[in-house]
Design a protein around this motif. Structure first.
Motif, PDB file in Angstrom:
ATOM      1  N   ARG A  15       8.755  85.584  -9.628  1.00 48.14           N
ATOM      2  CA  ARG A  15       8.322  84.201  -9.389  1.00 48.14           C
ATOM      3  C   ARG A  15       8.916  83.237 -10.421  1.00 48.14           C
ATOM      4  O   ARG A  15       8.234  82.380 -10.972  1.00 48.14           O
ATOM      5  N   ILE A  16      10.179  83.441 -10.733  1.00 50.75           N
ATOM      6  CA  ILE A  16      10.907  82.468 -11.559  1.00 50.75           C
ATOM      7  C   ILE A  16      12.264  82.197 -10.924  1.00 50.75           C
ATOM      8  O   ILE A  16      12.739  82.975 -10.105  1.00 50.75           O
ATOM      9  N   LYS A  17      12.851  81.078 -11.337  1.00 53.47           N
ATOM     10  CA  LYS A  17      14.182  80.704 -10.866  1.00 53.47           C
ATOM     11  C   LYS A  17      15.174  80.980 -12.000  1.00 53.47           C
ATOM     12  O   LYS A  17      14.778  81.114 -13.151  1.00 53.47           O
ATOM     13  N   PRO A  18      16.453  81.049 -11.670  1.00 51.80           N
ATOM     14  CA  PRO A  18      17.428  81.228 -12.733  1.00 51.80           C
ATOM     15  C   PRO A  18      17.275  80.154 -13.818  1.00 51.80           C
ATOM     16  O   PRO A  18      17.051  78.996 -13.514  1.00 51.80           O
ATOM     17  N   GLY A  19      17.333  80.590 -15.061  1.00 54.42           N
ATOM     18  CA  GLY A  19      17.154  79.658 -16.176  1.00 54.42           C
ATOM     19  C   GLY A  19      15.726  79.637 -16.689  1.00 54.42           C
ATOM     20  O   GLY A  19      15.428  79.000 -17.691  1.00 54.42           O
ATOM     21  N   GLU A  20      14.833  80.366 -15.999  1.00 51.92           N
ATOM     22  CA  GLU A  20      13.426  80.346 -16.406  1.00 51.92           C
ATOM     23  C   GLU A  20      12.992  81.687 -17.008  1.00 51.92           C
ATOM     24  O   GLU A  20      13.655  82.701 -16.839  1.00 51.92           O
ATOM     25  N   THR A  21      11.825  81.634 -17.673  1.00 50.00           N
ATOM     26  CA  THR A  21      11.250  82.827 -18.278  1.00 50.00           C
ATOM     27  C   THR A  21       9.834  82.995 -17.746  1.00 50.00           C
ATOM     28  O   THR A  21       9.131  81.993 -17.532  1.00 50.00           O
ATOM     29  N   THR A  22       9.437  84.235 -17.506  1.00 48.20           N
ATOM     30  CA  THR A  22       8.079  84.443 -17.003  1.00 48.20           C
ATOM     31  C   THR A  22       7.061  84.028 -18.075  1.00 48.20           C
ATOM     32  O   THR A  22       7.354  84.075 -19.270  1.00 48.20           O
ATOM     33  N   THR A  23       5.873  83.647 -17.626  1.00 48.34           N
ATOM     34  CA  THR A  23       4.885  83.118 -18.576  1.00 48.34           C
ATOM     35  C   THR A  23       4.445  84.151 -19.612  1.00 48.34           C
ATOM     36  O   THR A  23       4.095  83.813 -20.726  1.00 48.34           O
ATOM     37  N   ASP A  24       4.503  85.446 -19.231  1.00 46.08           N
ATOM     38  CA  ASP A  24       4.133  86.471 -20.208  1.00 46.08           C
ATOM     39  C   ASP A  24       5.274  86.799 -21.177  1.00 46.08           C
ATOM     40  O   ASP A  24       5.135  87.663 -22.043  1.00 46.08           O
ATOM     41  N   GLY A  25       6.394  86.108 -21.022  1.00 45.66           N
ATOM     42  CA  GLY A  25       7.510  86.312 -21.960  1.00 45.66           C
ATOM     43  C   GLY A  25       8.229  87.628 -21.768  1.00 45.66           C
ATOM     44  O   GLY A  25       8.942  88.089 -22.648  1.00 45.66           O
ATOM     45  N   LYS A  26       8.016  88.259 -20.631  1.00 40.76           N
ATOM     46  CA  LYS A  26       8.625  89.570 -20.427  1.00 40.76           C
ATOM     47  C   LYS A  26      10.040  89.468 -19.884  1.00 40.76           C
ATOM     48  O   LYS A  26      10.926  90.216 -20.304  1.00 40.76           O
ATOM     49  N   PHE A  27      10.263  88.540 -18.954  1.00 39.65           N
ATOM     50  CA  PHE A  27      11.580  88.444 -18.311  1.00 39.65           C
ATOM     51  C   PHE A  27      12.159  87.031 -18.375  1.00 39.65           C
ATOM     52  O   PHE A  27      11.426  86.052 -18.247  1.00 39.65           O
ATOM     53  N   SER A  28      13.470  86.983 -18.547  1.00 39.02           N
ATOM     54  CA  SER A  28      14.207  85.750 -18.292  1.00 39.02           C
ATOM     55  C   SER A  28      15.256  86.070 -17.250  1.00 39.02           C
ATOM     56  O   SER A  28      15.821  87.160 -17.267  1.00 39.02           O
ATOM     57  N   LEU A  29      15.501  85.111 -16.366  1.00 38.50           N
ATOM     58  CA  LEU A  29      16.509  85.333 -15.329  1.00 38.50           C
ATOM     59  C   LEU A  29      17.647  84.336 -15.497  1.00 38.50           C
ATOM     60  O   LEU A  29      17.416  83.137 -15.637  1.00 38.50           O
ATOM     61  N   THR A  30      18.861  84.839 -15.540  1.00 36.72           N
ATOM     62  CA  THR A  30      20.002  83.938 -15.487  1.00 36.72           C
ATOM     63  C   THR A  30      21.053  84.535 -14.555  1.00 36.72           C
ATOM     64  O   THR A  30      21.025  85.731 -14.272  1.00 36.72           O
ATOM     65  N   LEU A  31      21.940  83.671 -14.108  1.00 34.11           N
ATOM     66  CA  LEU A  31      23.051  84.150 -13.294  1.00 34.11           C
ATOM     67  C   LEU A  31      24.264  84.224 -14.211  1.00 34.11           C
ATOM     68  O   LEU A  31      24.415  83.411 -15.104  1.00 34.11           O
ATOM     69  N   THR A  32      25.110  85.188 -13.973  1.00 35.51           N
ATOM     70  CA  THR A  32      26.241  85.355 -14.868  1.00 35.51           C
ATOM     71  C   THR A  32      27.514  85.555 -14.077  1.00 35.51           C
ATOM     72  O   THR A  32      27.485  85.820 -12.879  1.00 35.51           O
ATOM     73  N   ASN A  33      28.639  85.407 -14.770  1.00 38.00           N
ATOM     74  CA  ASN A  33      29.918  85.677 -14.133  1.00 38.00           C
ATOM     75  C   ASN A  33      30.283  87.140 -14.334  1.00 38.00           C
ATOM     76  O   ASN A  33      29.740  87.815 -15.210  1.00 38.00           O
ATOM     77  N   CYS A  34      31.207  87.595 -13.525  1.00 40.15           N
ATOM     78  CA  CYS A  34      31.636  88.991 -13.413  1.00 40.15           C
ATOM     79  C   CYS A  34      31.298  89.889 -14.614  1.00 40.15           C
ATOM     80  O   CYS A  34      31.680  89.611 -15.745  1.00 40.15           O
ATOM     81  N   VAL A  35      30.555  90.945 -14.355  1.00 40.02           N
ATOM     82  CA  VAL A  35      30.190  91.876 -15.419  1.00 40.02           C
ATOM     83  C   VAL A  35      31.053  93.130 -15.372  1.00 40.02           C
ATOM     84  O   VAL A  35      30.824  94.081 -16.116  1.00 40.02           O
ATOM     85  N   GLY A  36      32.047  93.153 -14.516  1.00 40.09           N
ATOM     86  CA  GLY A  36      32.986  94.281 -14.476  1.00 40.09           C
ATOM     87  C   GLY A  36      32.434  95.509 -13.789  1.00 40.09           C
ATOM     88  O   GLY A  36      32.725  96.630 -14.175  1.00 40.09           O
ATOM     89  N   ALA A  37      31.605  95.307 -12.769  1.00 36.36           N
ATOM     90  CA  ALA A  37      31.099  96.452 -12.016  1.00 36.36           C
ATOM     91  C   ALA A  37      31.332  96.207 -10.531  1.00 36.36           C
ATOM     92  O   ALA A  37      30.531  96.586  -9.684  1.00 36.36           O
ATOM     93  N   CYS A  38      32.473  95.577 -10.224  1.00 32.15           N
ATOM     94  CA  CYS A  38      32.740  95.109  -8.859  1.00 32.15           C
ATOM     95  C   CYS A  38      32.867  96.246  -7.860  1.00 32.15           C
ATOM     96  O   CYS A  38      32.660  96.049  -6.671  1.00 32.15           O
ATOM     97  N   ASP A  39      33.254  97.446  -8.332  1.00 30.30           N
ATOM     98  CA  ASP A  39      33.372  98.566  -7.393  1.00 30.30           C
ATOM     99  C   ASP A  39      31.999  99.076  -6.979  1.00 30.30           C
ATOM    100  O   ASP A  39      31.874  99.803  -6.001  1.00 30.30           O
TER     101      ASP A  39
END
Lengths: 405, 144, 230
Positions: B92-116
Motif C-alpha cells: 500500500r505504497i507508491k514508488p518513492g514512499e516508505t511504509t508507516t512501520d518503516g519496514k519497506f521503501s519502494l523505488t523504481l530503478t534502471n536495469c539491474v543486469g538480470a534481463c535474462d
C-alpha cells in the motif's frame, strides 16, 4: 558453429572460489610467461598483433591505450577495470565475474605490467554488490600465490549511476566525486585518475589478455573479421525462448545469435547495444555482429511482432534521460526533449512536426554532446525513424495510445 | 552524530564515506555530510552534490528494506508493470514512499543486469528474478 | 612579451591560414583572428568546463563537432566555425536551453543584457519549439547580497567556478543529476551566507537573470534615469 569459448573458457568449469581449479586450467601460465620471458613492450606488441579492441562498446584498440599510458611520463600510473556494466540489457560481465574472477585478475596483472601501473581498481557497479566478497576472496587467493607483487588491486563500488561506465565519469567517481564526464583532450592515458596516466579496460577486454598471451597473437588474429578480431560475449534478453549469455566469433550474423541460439520467433526488430544501441529490423537480421556494423556492449534485446517500436524507443530514451549526468546542455536538455516528444506519441498526441523535431535532435546530439551517452542517445530514435516510420505515422493517424507491453 | 575520522590521505573519497553512512544509517544525515565537508576541507554543497548524484544514496531516511523494481525495457517486455503494481498493492505504497512501520521503501530503478531472468527487482543487496505477482508476497513476507 | 612567442602551429580556419602557439585553444586562435564564436559557459580567466557546447566547430577528420573553448589547436587542423552543420547544431542547443528556461524576458532585469538572449538573437532562434518541462524554483531573496532566481539558470556553471576560483569562497556546488541538476548552496538551502558580503563576483558572471543584486524598494528611483543599454 560460430560459438567459441575464449572469454568464457573457464566459466562453469572452474570453481570461482578455488584458485586451484583455475591453476589446473593453465591459470596464471600467461602471467608467468609475461613476467619471466617478456618485456612490457613485447606484451604491448603482442596485444597489438592480436588486433584486440575494447569490448565496452567503443572498440578502441587495446594496445594503443596501453602504449600511450606506458609512454606518458610519470611513475604513478593506474589500470582500471570497468565493471560498471550498466547498459540496459547487458549482464555478461556479471556472469564473467561470478564464474571466473581469476582470468580477469590475471588480465589486470598483465595490463598493469605492460602499462607500468602499481595500483589498479576494479569499479564494480552497486547492483553487483553481492559479487564483492567473491572478488575480494579471489584477489586474496591470487596475492597469496604471489602473482600480484607488482600491483595492488582494489575494488571500488559504484552507487547507482549508468554514466559512470563512461571512462571519464568513472574516474571522477573513483576520485569520490560526482560521476560527470570530462572533456577531452587530455585523454585518460595522459591525465586520467588523479591526473595520472590511466588505462581503462572493460572486463571482457581484460579477459582476452591471458588467452592471447598463452595461445599467441596470431591464433587470436585468425578469429573474427578483418577489423574485428576474436569473439564477443552477448547478453540476449527480450522475446526469446533461451535468453542468456552467448559467446560468438565476431562477424557472426545476428540471426544465428537470436534465432538459432536464443530461439527467438516472429522477430520484428533487435536492439543491439542497449539503450543507446542500434535497432536492426528483421529484414536485416543477417547483419554480421562486428565493430564495422553493430555491436556496442553486446546487449541484444529482441522484440517480437507484437511489440511497438515507438514504445521501446520511449523506454530507452527515458532510461538515458534519467541517467544523463546533467553537465552538458545538449544531453541534459536534449534527452529530456526527446522523452517529451516520445511521450506525446505514446499518448497518441504526436504529429508530423514532432517527427521533424526528433530528426533535428537526432542530428544535433551526436555532434555536440560531451560524452558517449549524449552522442549515442538518439541512435534508437534515428533507427526507428528510418526503419519504422510507419509506427510513428500510424500513431499520428489513428491517435493510437499505448504504453510498453 | 558519529564523527568522521580525520583522514589525511590525499585521495580520500567523499563517495566512499557517503556509502559507509548509507550502509550504516540507511540514509545520509545532514550532520554527517557537514562532518565530511569539514574533515576533507571542502564545501558542504560539494558533499551534497555527490550524495544527490547517485541513485543508491539518499538524503532521506528509508525503510529497512529498500525495494528497487527494475523498470527498464527488458523487464518491461516481461510485464514489470504487473510486478510494480503487485508490490504497490501488497505494501500500500507508491514508488518513492516508505511504509508507516518503516519496514519497506519502494523505488523504481534502471536495469539491474538480470534481463535474462526478467522481470527483476532488488531488495537491499539481493536480486530477485523471474518474478510473478504470486512470488511477490512470499518474498516480502521473508523480509524482516 | 608577445613578440617573443613563436607562432609555430599553422592551421586553417574558414579557408584562411592562421597560426597559433602551442597550448592555445581553437577559440583563442579564432578570437585573435577576429573570428567570433559564440560562448556561454566560457570565461577566459576561468578553467573551461565544456558544458554548454555552443562553441562547437567542425574539425576535418573528426566525426563529431568539437568545443572550441577547450580543444587545443594542432598542426594542420582544418576548422570551420560557421558551416551549416555547426550553425544548425548551435541553434538546436540554444533552442533547447530556451525551452526549459523559465525566464520571462519582458519583465526580467537582464532583459537587454542577457547573454542567452543575445546568442539566441544572433543565431535567429525564435520561440523554442520543444515543449520541455520548464525548470521552476522559488526565488531565493534571503541574502542581502545576492538574489537567486534559479528558474532562470541555464546551468553554465560559471557562478560555481567564479566563486571557487576567483572569490575563493566555494559557496556553490552542483547537485542532483540529469535534467534536475542544479546549482545549490549547502544542502540545497536558500543562499544566505555572510561570506557573500562585499563580493557578488558570481553576479557579474551570470549570463542570465538568475543571479542579481537585491534591490531595496525605491532604490532605483534614487539612481540615474533608467536607460536600457544593449
Amino acid at each position: 558453429m560460430p560459438q567459441k569459448r575464449v572469454v568464457l573458457k573457464n566459466c562453469g568449469i572452474i570453481d570461482p572460489r578455488q584458485i586451484a581449479t583455475y591453476l589446473q586450467q593453465d591459470g596464471f601460465k600467461a602471467w608467468q610467461k609475461v613476467s619471466t620471458e617478456m618485456t612490457p613492450e613485447q606484451v604491448i606488441e603482442e596485444v597489438k598483433t592480436s588486433g584486440l579492441r575494447g569490448r565496452g562498446g567503443a572498440g578502441f584498440p587495446c594496445w594503443l591505450k596501453w602504449d600511450l599510458a606506458r609512454k606518458s611520463p610519470g611513475i604513478e600510473k593506474y589500470v582500471i577495470c570497468n565493471a560498471d556494466e550498466g547498459e540496459m540489457g547487458t549482464f555478461k560481465d556479471k556472469y564473467i565475474l561470478g564464474n571466473d574472477p581469476f582470468s580477469l585478475i590475471e588480465g589486470i596483472a598483465i595490463a598493469a605490467y605492460a602499462v607500468g601501473a602499481r595500483q589498479s581498481f576494479i569499479y564494480l557497479r552497486a547492483e553487483y554488490h553481492y559479487l564483492l566478497d567473491l572478488l575480494q576472496q579471489a584477489i586474496k587467493q591470487v596475492e597469496a600465490k604471489g602473482f600480484l607483487k607488482h600491483v595492488k588491486i582494489d575494488i571500488r563500488l559504484g552507487a547507482g549511476a549508468y554514466v559512470c561506465g563512461e571512462e571519464s565519469a568513472l574516474m571522477d567517481s573513483i576520485e569520490g566525486k560526482r560521476g560527470e564526464a570530462r572533456y577531452r583532450p587530455p585523454f585518460p592515458t595522459t591525465e586520467g585518475l588523479w591526473q595520472k596516466p590511466t588505462t581503462i579496460n572493460n572486463v571482457e577486454t581484460l579477459m582476452n589478455i591471458p588467452q592471447i598471451i598463452l595461445n599467441g597473437a596470431s591464433w587470436f588474429n585468425q578469429i573474427g573479421t578483418e577489423r574485428s578480431k576474436g569473439t564477443k560475449v552477448f547478453s540476449v534478453s527480450g522475446d526469446v525462448a533461451k535468453p542468456g549469455v552467448y559467446e560468438l566469433v565476431l562477424g557472426t550474423p545476428l540471426r544465428e545469435l537470436v534465432v538459432d541460439l536464443a530461439a527467438g520467433e516472429k522477430i520484428k526488430a533487435v536492439q543491439v547495444g542497449g539503450s543507446a544501441g542500434r535497432i536492426v529490423p528483421y529484414d536485416k537480421i543477417d547483419t554480421p555482429l562486428s565493430f564495422e556494423t553493430v555491436l556496442g556492449s553486446g546487449a541484444v534485446i529482441v522484440l517480437n511482432e507484437s511489440r511497438d517500436i515507438v514504445n521501446a524507443v520511449y523506454k530507452s530514451l527515458e532510461f538515458l534521460a534519467e541517467e544523463s549526468c546533467g553537465k552538458c546542455a545538449p544531453c541534459r536538455e536534449g534527452t529530456k526533449a526527446i522523452v517529451g516528444i516520445m511521450e506525446k506519441f505514446s499518448k497518441g498526441e504526436g504529429s508530423e512536426r514532432d517527427i521533424k523535431l526528433l530528426e533535428q535532435l537526432s542530428s544535433a546530439l551526436p555532434l555536440s554532446s560531451l560524452c558517449g551517452l549524449g552522442q549515442a542517445a538518439p541512435f534508437p530514435v534515428m533507427d526507428s525513424l528510418q526503419y519504422f516510420k510507419d509506427s510513428y505515422q500510424s500513431r499520428i493517424k489513428e491517435k493510437k495510445v499505448g504504453v510498453v507491453k | 552524530m558519529p564523527e568522521v575520522k580525520k583522514k589525511t590521505k590525499e585521495h580520500e573519497s567523499v563517495l566512499v564515506l557517503l556509502q559507509e553512512a548509507q550502509e550504516k544509517f540507511g540514509y545520509i544525515p545532514e550532520d554527517f555530510m557537514a562532518n565530511v565537508a569539514r574533515s576533507l576541507d571542502i564545501s558542504l554543497s560539494e558533499v551534497f552534490g555527490v550524495a544527490t548524484f547517485y541513485s543508491f544514496l539518499t538524503c532521506k531516511p528509508l525503510g529497512r528494506n529498500v525495494i528497487r523494481v527494475c523498470k527498464s525495457l527488458p523487464c518491461c517486455l516481461k510485464d514489470a508493470q504487473m510486478i510494480i503494481e503487485s508490490v504497490e498493492s501488497e505494501l500500500r505504497i507508491k514508488p518513492g514512499e516508505t511504509t508507516t512501520d518503516g519496514k519497506f521503501s519502494l523505488t523504481l530503478t534502471n536495469c539491474v543486469g538480470a534481463c535474462d531472468k526478467a522481470p527483476a527487482m532488488m531488495i537491499n543487496d539481493d536480486t530477485y528474478t523471474d518474478l510473478t505477482p504470486g512470488k511477490i508476497s512470499q518474498i516480502l513476507k521473508k523480509c524482516k | 612579451m608577445m613578440w617573443m612567442d613563436v607562432e609555430n602551429i599553422t592551421l586553417t580556419i574558414n579557408d584562411s591560414s592562421v597560426s597559433g602557439r602551442e597550448g592555445m585553444t581553437i577559440l583563442e586562435v579564432a578570437k585573435e583572428n577576429g573570428i567570433d564564436i559564440p560562448t556561454l559557459c566560457y570565461i577566459p580567466e576561468l578553467s573551461p568546463t565544456g558544458a554548454c557546447r555552443i562553441c562547437v566547430v567542425e574539425v576535418e577528420g573528426s566525426r563529431a563537432l568539437v568545443a572550441a573553448c577547450h580543444t587545443p589547436i594542432a598542426q594542420g587542423m582544418v576548422i570551420r566555425t560557421h558551416s551549416p552543420k555547426v550553425l544548425e547544431t548551435r541553434k538546436t542547443i540554444v533552442e533547447l536551453l530556451m525551452a526549459s528556461h523559465c525566464g520571462f524576458c519582458m519583465i526580467c532585469e537582464k532583459a537587454n543584457i542577457c547573454d542567452l538572449r543575445k546568442i539566441a538573437a544572433d543565431l535567429e532562434v525564435g520561440l523554442p519549439r520543444f515543449e520541455t518541462e520548464k525548470r521552476f524554483y522559488q526565488i531565493e531573496d534571503v541574502s542581502p547580497y545576492v538574489q537567486r532566481d534559479m528558474s532562470k539558470c541555464v546551468l553554465c556553471w560559471k557562478c560555481i567556478r567564479a566563486c571557487r576560483e576567483i572569490a575563493k569562497k566555494n559557496v556553490y556546488g552542483t547537485a542532483y543529476r540529469g535534467f534536475d541538476a542544479k546549482v545549490v548552496v549547502d544542502c540545497d538551502q536558500p543562499l544566505n551566507k555572510e561570506v557573500c558580503r562585499d563580493c557578488g563576483i558570481c553576479i557579474n558572471y551570470c549570463p542570465t537573470g538568475a543571479l542579481t543584486r537585491p534591490k531595496k524598494l525605491g532604490e532605483e528611483k534614487k539612481g540615474k534615469p533608467l536607460v536600457i543599454s544593449s
